[in-house]
Design an enzyme around this catalytic site. Sequence first.
Site, short mmCIF file in Angstrom:
data_model
loop_
_atom_site.label_atom_id
_atom_site.label_comp_id
_atom_site.label_asym_id
_atom_site.label_seq_id
_atom_site.Cartn_x
_atom_site.Cartn_y
_atom_site.Cartn_z
N VAL A 14 36.31 40.41 39.65
CA VAL A 14 36.89 40.90 38.39
C VAL A 14 36.52 42.37 38.16
O VAL A 14 37.37 43.18 37.77
CB VAL A 14 36.42 40.02 37.20
CG1 VAL A 14 37.02 40.54 35.90
CG2 VAL A 14 36.82 38.56 37.42
N GLU A 129 38.00 38.31 25.78
CA GLU A 129 39.35 37.79 26.07
C GLU A 129 39.46 37.12 27.44
O GLU A 129 40.09 36.07 27.59
CB GLU A 129 40.36 38.96 26.00
CG GLU A 129 41.79 38.57 26.28
CD GLU A 129 42.35 37.62 25.23
OE1 GLU A 129 42.46 38.02 24.07
OE2 GLU A 129 42.67 36.47 25.58
N VAL A 132 38.71 33.13 28.59
CA VAL A 132 39.58 31.96 28.41
C VAL A 132 40.96 32.27 28.99
O VAL A 132 41.60 33.24 28.60
CB VAL A 132 39.74 31.59 26.92
CG1 VAL A 132 40.64 30.37 26.76
CG2 VAL A 132 38.39 31.32 26.29
N ILE A 136 45.92 35.60 30.33
CA ILE A 136 46.77 35.29 29.17
C ILE A 136 46.07 35.81 27.90
O ILE A 136 44.92 35.45 27.67
CB ILE A 136 47.00 33.77 29.00
CG1 ILE A 136 47.49 33.15 30.32
CG2 ILE A 136 47.96 33.49 27.86
CD1 ILE A 136 47.59 31.63 30.27
N GLY A 187 40.87 30.63 47.52
CA GLY A 187 40.03 31.40 46.60
C GLY A 187 40.14 30.94 45.17
O GLY A 187 39.67 31.60 44.25
N GLU A 190 35.41 27.47 43.78
CA GLU A 190 34.14 27.95 44.31
C GLU A 190 33.61 26.97 45.36
O GLU A 190 34.07 25.82 45.42
CB GLU A 190 33.12 28.03 43.18
CG GLU A 190 33.67 28.67 41.94
CD GLU A 190 32.88 29.86 41.49
OE1 GLU A 190 31.75 30.03 41.99
OE2 GLU A 190 33.38 30.61 40.66
N LYS A 205 35.65 26.80 27.72
CA LYS A 205 36.78 27.57 27.19
C LYS A 205 37.29 26.97 25.88
O LYS A 205 37.66 27.70 24.95
CB LYS A 205 37.90 27.61 28.23
CG LYS A 205 37.54 28.44 29.46
CD LYS A 205 38.50 28.17 30.59
CE LYS A 205 38.20 29.07 31.79
NZ LYS A 205 38.94 28.65 32.99
N GLY A 302 41.88 35.17 38.71
CA GLY A 302 42.26 36.16 39.72
C GLY A 302 41.87 37.56 39.30
O GLY A 302 41.73 37.85 38.10
N1 NAP Z 1 37.13 35.40 39.33
C1 NAP Z 1 37.95 35.08 38.36
O1 NAP Z 1 39.15 34.88 38.58
C2 NAP Z 1 37.45 34.98 36.95
C3 NAP Z 1 38.33 34.60 35.92
C4 NAP Z 1 37.86 34.56 34.60
C5 NAP Z 1 36.54 34.87 34.34
N2 NAP Z 1 35.69 35.19 35.38
C6 NAP Z 1 34.31 35.52 35.06
O2 NAP Z 1 34.06 36.86 35.42
C7 NAP Z 1 32.69 37.04 35.77
C8 NAP Z 1 32.59 37.73 37.14
O3 NAP Z 1 33.20 36.92 38.11
P1 NAP Z 1 33.57 37.47 39.57
O4 NAP Z 1 34.49 36.45 40.17
O5 NAP Z 1 34.00 38.88 39.49
O6 NAP Z 1 32.13 37.40 40.29
P2 NAP Z 1 31.71 38.10 41.70
O7 NAP Z 1 32.91 38.40 42.51
O8 NAP Z 1 30.66 37.21 42.26
O9 NAP Z 1 31.06 39.49 41.27
C9 NAP Z 1 29.79 39.58 40.69
C10 NAP Z 1 29.35 41.04 40.67
O10 NAP Z 1 28.12 41.13 39.98
C11 NAP Z 1 27.13 41.74 40.83
N3 NAP Z 1 25.87 41.02 40.58
C12 NAP Z 1 25.66 39.70 40.62
N4 NAP Z 1 24.39 39.40 40.29
C13 NAP Z 1 23.79 40.57 40.04
C14 NAP Z 1 22.48 40.94 39.66
N5 NAP Z 1 21.53 40.04 39.46
N6 NAP Z 1 22.22 42.26 39.49
C15 NAP Z 1 23.17 43.18 39.68
N7 NAP Z 1 24.44 42.90 40.04
C16 NAP Z 1 24.74 41.60 40.22
C17 NAP Z 1 27.60 41.55 42.26
O11 NAP Z 1 27.06 42.60 43.05
P3 NAP Z 1 27.43 42.78 44.62
O12 NAP Z 1 28.88 43.23 44.61
O13 NAP Z 1 26.54 43.79 45.14
O14 NAP Z 1 27.28 41.42 45.21
C18 NAP Z 1 29.12 41.64 42.07
O15 NAP Z 1 29.52 42.98 42.07
C19 NAP Z 1 32.07 35.64 35.72
O16 NAP Z 1 31.44 35.46 34.48
C20 NAP Z 1 33.29 34.71 35.83
O17 NAP Z 1 33.09 33.44 35.21
C21 NAP Z 1 36.12 35.26 36.66
#
Ligand code: NAP
Length: 436
Positions: A14, A129, A132, A136, A187, A190, A205, A302
């Site tokens: 994200v 935003e 959830v 959207i 993807g 998880e 949510k 996504g």
């Molecule tokens: N993915 C989706 O489609 C989606 C949808 C809605 C909401 N979300 C929410 O968005 C948030 C992020 O999700 P994501 O999918 O983007 O996760 P992600 O791909 O795992 O990215 C996490 C990022 O945080 C960094 N990070 C993790 N732990 C850390 C720490 N202890 N100290 C410093 N940096 C740290 C990681 O660093 P590195 O890059 O160096 O590993 C990475 O850049 C979550 O809360 C998730 O629930 C995600």
Amino acid sequence: MRTIAIGLLGAGNVGGGVVRILQENRESIERRLGARVQVKRVLVRDKARGRDVNVPDDLLTTVADEVLADPDVRVVVELIGGIEPARSYVLDAIRRGKHVVTANKALLGLHGREIFGEAARCGVSVFFEASVAGGIPILRSLREGLASDEILRLQGIVNGTSNYILDAMARQGSTYDDALAAAQAAGYAEADPAADVEGIDAAQKLALLALVSFGVRVDPSAIPTEGITRIRPFEHQMAREFGWVVKSVAVARNDPDGPLLAVFPAMVPRGSLLADVHGPYNAVQVESRALGRSLYYGRGAGRMPTGAAVVSDIIEVCRGLQSFAEGRPPPQAFARVEEATPKPLDGERSENYLCVHVPNVPGVLGRVASCLGAHGVSIQRMNQDTPGENEPVDMVILTETVEEHELQAALRALDAFDDVLAPTHRLRILPPDPVD
Ligand SMILES: NC(=O)c1ccc[n+]([C@@H]2O[C@H](COP(=O)([O-])OP(=O)(O)OC[C@H]3O[C@@H](n4cnc5c(N)ncnc54)[C@H](OP(=O)(O)O)[C@@H]3O)[C@@H](O)[C@H]2O)c1
């Protein structure tokens, strides 16, 4: 043009989308905002990790304080995920007078009270935003678009992973395990899919939807929640025969004696709006007093859809900073939020699909029917496959409308029979969409 500095915590899926949208849509964002949004610092775990977005090396840091303590940074965007250190960083940012944007429903579900309380005390906003239904703009629609209206109930598909799995089972005839593996390969799921397939993510949510819709704060773990792991190809086959689709739905109703909230898999009539939500898409149907029914549909997860929702929050915070606006609706939508416990489902009425696993011996059908009847559960229809001799039978029973406490008592009695070989599988049958 004024420049507003922001700090990102996380540049993963994200966070990378946020960086890309801020770069690619820079001009249109500046035209909308009348200010420039500058990413001043980006916290990551590993600076050397290859990234598929262009983040200048000198912006990356592994030291949280370089973001949180930077006096120029006005907005901290938390996209690390998980509880710690995200919680500590968010609280630290708030206490330093910075506004926060987050996509972290798990964090808000567990520590929302503390975080929103601290934000109110420090006079800053926490926008969420993207937490959830991904891209959207459902929270913004509820908070602002429907601010004039009374929201009565919501019903939606808010977990794209579960929907992807159920959809693959229904449309491609996959088994649960194959559909889960396909969701992971694409993807959408998880490595540990428990939060998605057990309904925990949907409950988190739903708690945020209830907060913004009804002005109540509930503990997501108190929401009656049922996952999709017991759904077999057999349920999809039955759904096809009876004109339904199996979906995992989240429902919320604002009753005078408290909010009714639940997440469960259900038989959704074909032709209703939720039945046509496919793959990783999400949809939320809202019923409000003045508008009536409205539908919010789109990509529930996504990089770019979620990133777009995060950037909208960043723009909203920056608009506030630009105009020093008073009186904008607070991120939680209500000036005062009340703590609430979700109502028990005992008094809810529904038609139901039951699948009772029994041996193929004479008299079983009568015993099952009598047991249900003795508990006030009337049978609308029965369907039984024809197994080989001595093979157990999946007896499918559709009930008339029954109150939840009566059905639960009947299921307890039924499952205590020696004849019943496995816990009876029950799915609610949702009524068709009303025709106005
Ligand atoms: N993915 C989706 O489609 C989606 C949808 C809605 C909401 N979300 C929410 O968005 C948030 C992020 O999700 P994501 O999918 O983007 O996760 P992600 O791909 O795992 O990215 C996490 C990022 O945080 C960094 N990070 C993790 N732990 C850390 C720490 N202890 N100290 C410093 N940096 C740290 C990681 O660093 P590195 O890059 O160096 O590993 C990475 O850049 C979550 O809360 C998730 O629930 C995600």
